[in-house]
Structures are given as structure tokens and as C-alpha cells.
Design an enzyme around this catalytic site. Structure first.
Site, PDB file in Angstrom:
ATOM      1  N   SER A   8     -30.907 -14.465 -41.704  1.00 34.98           N
ATOM      2  CA  SER A   8     -30.889 -15.070 -40.369  1.00 34.98           C
ATOM      3  C   SER A   8     -30.759 -13.964 -39.345  1.00 34.98           C
ATOM      4  O   SER A   8     -29.763 -13.220 -39.345  1.00 34.98           O
ATOM      5  CB  SER A   8     -29.692 -16.008 -40.237  1.00 34.98           C
ATOM      6  OG  SER A   8     -29.411 -16.195 -38.858  1.00 34.98           O
ATOM      7  N   MET A  68     -31.487 -26.189 -33.749  1.00 36.63           N
ATOM      8  CA  MET A  68     -30.215 -26.843 -33.404  1.00 36.63           C
ATOM      9  C   MET A  68     -30.354 -27.247 -31.946  1.00 36.63           C
ATOM     10  O   MET A  68     -29.771 -26.625 -31.038  1.00 36.63           O
ATOM     11  CB  MET A  68     -29.055 -25.870 -33.632  1.00 36.63           C
ATOM     12  CG  MET A  68     -28.743 -25.650 -35.099  1.00 36.63           C
ATOM     13  SD  MET A  68     -27.792 -24.144 -35.431  1.00 36.63           S
ATOM     14  CE  MET A  68     -29.142 -22.984 -35.644  1.00 36.63           C
ATOM     15  N   MET A 137     -25.916 -27.397 -44.310  1.00 37.60           N
ATOM     16  CA  MET A 137     -25.045 -26.488 -43.567  1.00 37.60           C
ATOM     17  C   MET A 137     -23.729 -26.332 -44.330  1.00 37.60           C
ATOM     18  O   MET A 137     -23.093 -27.319 -44.694  1.00 37.60           O
ATOM     19  CB  MET A 137     -24.737 -27.045 -42.172  1.00 37.60           C
ATOM     20  CG  MET A 137     -25.919 -27.097 -41.221  1.00 37.60           C
ATOM     21  SD  MET A 137     -26.801 -25.549 -40.997  1.00 37.60           S
ATOM     22  CE  MET A 137     -25.532 -24.492 -40.307  1.00 37.60           C
TER      23      MET A 137
HETATM   24  C1  DX5 Z   1     -25.251 -21.206 -37.877  1.00 37.82           C
HETATM   25  C2  DX5 Z   1     -26.622 -20.715 -38.295  1.00 37.82           C
HETATM   26  C3  DX5 Z   1     -26.652 -19.781 -39.450  1.00 37.82           C
HETATM   27  C4  DX5 Z   1     -25.916 -18.502 -39.264  1.00 37.82           C
HETATM   28  C5  DX5 Z   1     -25.458 -18.027 -40.595  1.00 37.82           C
HETATM   29  O1  DX5 Z   1     -25.404 -22.230 -36.946  1.00 37.82           O
HETATM   30  O2  DX5 Z   1     -27.444 -21.817 -38.642  1.00 37.82           O
HETATM   31  O3  DX5 Z   1     -27.985 -19.530 -39.865  1.00 37.82           O
HETATM   32  O4  DX5 Z   1     -26.668 -17.504 -38.675  1.00 37.82           O
HETATM   33  O5  DX5 Z   1     -24.684 -16.912 -40.363  1.00 37.82           O
HETATM   34  P1  DX5 Z   1     -23.700 -16.327 -41.449  1.00 37.82           P
HETATM   35  O6  DX5 Z   1     -24.511 -15.946 -42.648  1.00 37.82           O
HETATM   36  O7  DX5 Z   1     -23.119 -15.166 -40.738  1.00 37.82           O
HETATM   37  O8  DX5 Z   1     -22.692 -17.400 -41.772  1.00 37.82           O
HETATM   38 ZN    ZN Z   2     -29.527 -21.471 -39.575  1.00 36.03          ZN
END
Ligand code: DX5
Ligand code: ZN
Length: 233
Positions: A8, A68, A137
Site C-alpha cells: 500500500s 474509502m 479489513m
Molecule cells: C487503511 C488502509 C490500509 C493501510 C494499511 O485504511 O486501507 O491499506 O495502508 O497500512 P498498514 O500495513 O500500515 O497497516
Molecule cells: Zn487499503
């Protein structure tokens, strides 16, 4: 099972985004995950379709856009035009989930539903045939760097059962992706639940190796995944 790593870019250095994308791709990323936040569905505000379009020429692998946002449809269309390959959205953010899923496929993209930690798998009822991806999630959406929520492990096992039953009945393949708090020390246990696609932001972009690339952390992820696959065999 094929395992995919989906860095990401939320945790990348945005002042050097093109280089970051190239580095993570050279380190063996399978998918580039783009977190789109609108300061409405989630409190944070990140990137729009212009950024997707700007990195598209640098990317040889699928671009996985995680919306989102609320409402969903207009932005889904803009990201499809900006070169997204996969577009997923949170069902409670769309008034007409079935219609949004169809729209994404009609735009030539693969379609995904994203379920928050407290969102039930019931959202998948009646739409399995319209899905290419289920994104679970494992943190509440909005920020990188949060801790993995362990209750998602059981949910992932149940989602895997639904996907396998759908496939056994002749349905199309559906990826099972997890997003949030994925680290080298938990990825093997997550893989054992049947997840095949792993989003990781801070674990990758927070760990450049001596050459400034991400090969070391990606190799550590791969080695953990290979261990999980060997144990499952
Ligand atoms: C959160 C995002 C994730 C985030 C994950 O809302 O959807 O994709 O970037 O980040 P890490 O791997 O740092 O938890
Ligand atoms: Zn994400």
C-alpha cells in the site's frame, strides 16, 4: 495457493512516489494497492484519480484501488478511466451495492467488496457472482500503521469457505485479500486462514534495505508465506 503481496503506497514517500512505486515493483510486488480516502467516509484524505493516472505508466502489475469514499459510483468511474485494474468499495458507502459492482465490471475492471472489522460476511450474500475480490479489513479504515485485529482471523476462515463453495459450484475465482497490520511476524498465520492477497503499507515502506529498496522485507514476507504453504501441503 498463489500468494500475492500488495504494497500500500499510503506509507510511501509521496514526495518521491514514482521512485517508490518502481522500487516496490522491482522488489517483487504482485499488486500495487492505492488507498483512496475522502475525509467523509473516513476522516483522512489521500489521493484522487490524477495520482493513479500519473503512476499508471510506471506500473506493470495490477493497480488495486481501495475506495474509502461515499458516494462510490462517480469515483469508481474516474479511477477506471485513470487506469485502475481492480476497484473495491465498502458496501455501506453505496446505496445500491449490486449496481455498483456491475458498474465496476462494465468499466472493464475487477470488482471487490471491502468489509470493515465489524461488518458481517452477510454482505456477500446474493453478490458472489458479481465479485472478483473480497477485501477484509483487519484494522478500521482510515490510517496506516494500526495494529492487526485478531478477530478477523476467524472471519477470514469463513470467507475462504464461502469462496471455495462458490468455486466448487462453478463460480468464478475470487481473491481473498486482507488489509491492515500485516507484518512479517503475522503473515504466515494469516495465510493459514486462506487469505491469498496481503496488503502491507508500513511494514514495507517503513523498512528500506541498505540499497534504499524493499527487497529485504519482501523476501522475508515470501519466506514466511512459503513456510505457511509447506505446512499446508
Ligand atoms: C487503511 C488502509 C490500509 C493501510 C494499511 O485504511 O486501507 O491499506 O495502508 O497500512 P498498514 O500495513 O500500515 O497497516
Ligand atoms: Zn487499503
Amino acid at each position: 495457493m498463489t500468494h500475492r503481496l500488495a504494497p500500500s503506497i499510503l506509507s510511501a514517500d509521496f514526495a518521491r512516489l514514482g521512485e517508490e512505486v518502481a522500487r516496490v515493483q522491482d522488489a517483487g510486488a504482485d499488486v500495487i494497492h492505492l488507498d483512496v480516502m475522502d475525509n467523509h467516509y473516513v476522516p483522512n484524505l489521500t489521493i484522487g484519480p490524477m495520482v493513479c493516472k500519473a503512476i499508471r505508466p510506471l506500473v506493470r502489475i495490477p493497480i488495486d484501488v481501495h475506495l474509502m469514499v461515499r458516494p462510490v459510483d462517480a469515483l469508481a468511474e474516474m479511477f477506471a478511466k485513470a487506469g485502475a485494474d481492480i476497484i473495491s468499495f465498502h458496501p455501506e458507502a453505496s446505496d445500491h451495492v449490486d449496481r455498483t459492482l456491475s458498474l465496476i465490471r462494465d468499466l472493464g475492471c475487477r470488482a471487490g467488496l471491502v468489509l470493515n472489522p465489524a461488518s458481517p460476511l452477510d454482505w456477500l450474500d446474493h453478490v458472489m457472482g458479481r465479485l472478483d475480490l473480497i477485501l477484509l479489513m483487519s484494522v478500521n479504515p482510515g490510517f496506516g500503521g494500526q495494529a492487526f485485529i485478531p478477530a478477523v482471523m476467524d472471519k477470514a476462515r469463513l470467507a475462504r469457505r464461502r469462496i471455495d463453495a462458490h468455486g466448487a459450484a462453478g463460480g468464478q475465482p475470487i481473491w481473498l485479500e486482507i488489509d491492515g497490520g500485516v507484518k512479517v511476524d503475522n503473515i504466515a498465520a494469516i495465510a493459514e486462514t486462506g487469505v491469498d492477497t496481503f496488503v502491507a503499507g508500513s511494514a514495507i515502506f517503513g523498512a528500506p534495505d541498505a540499497d534504499g529498496g524493499y527487497a529485504t522485507v519482501m523476501a522475508a514476507f515470501r519466506s514466511e508465506l512459503a513456510g505457511a504453504a509447506a505446512r499446508a501441503a
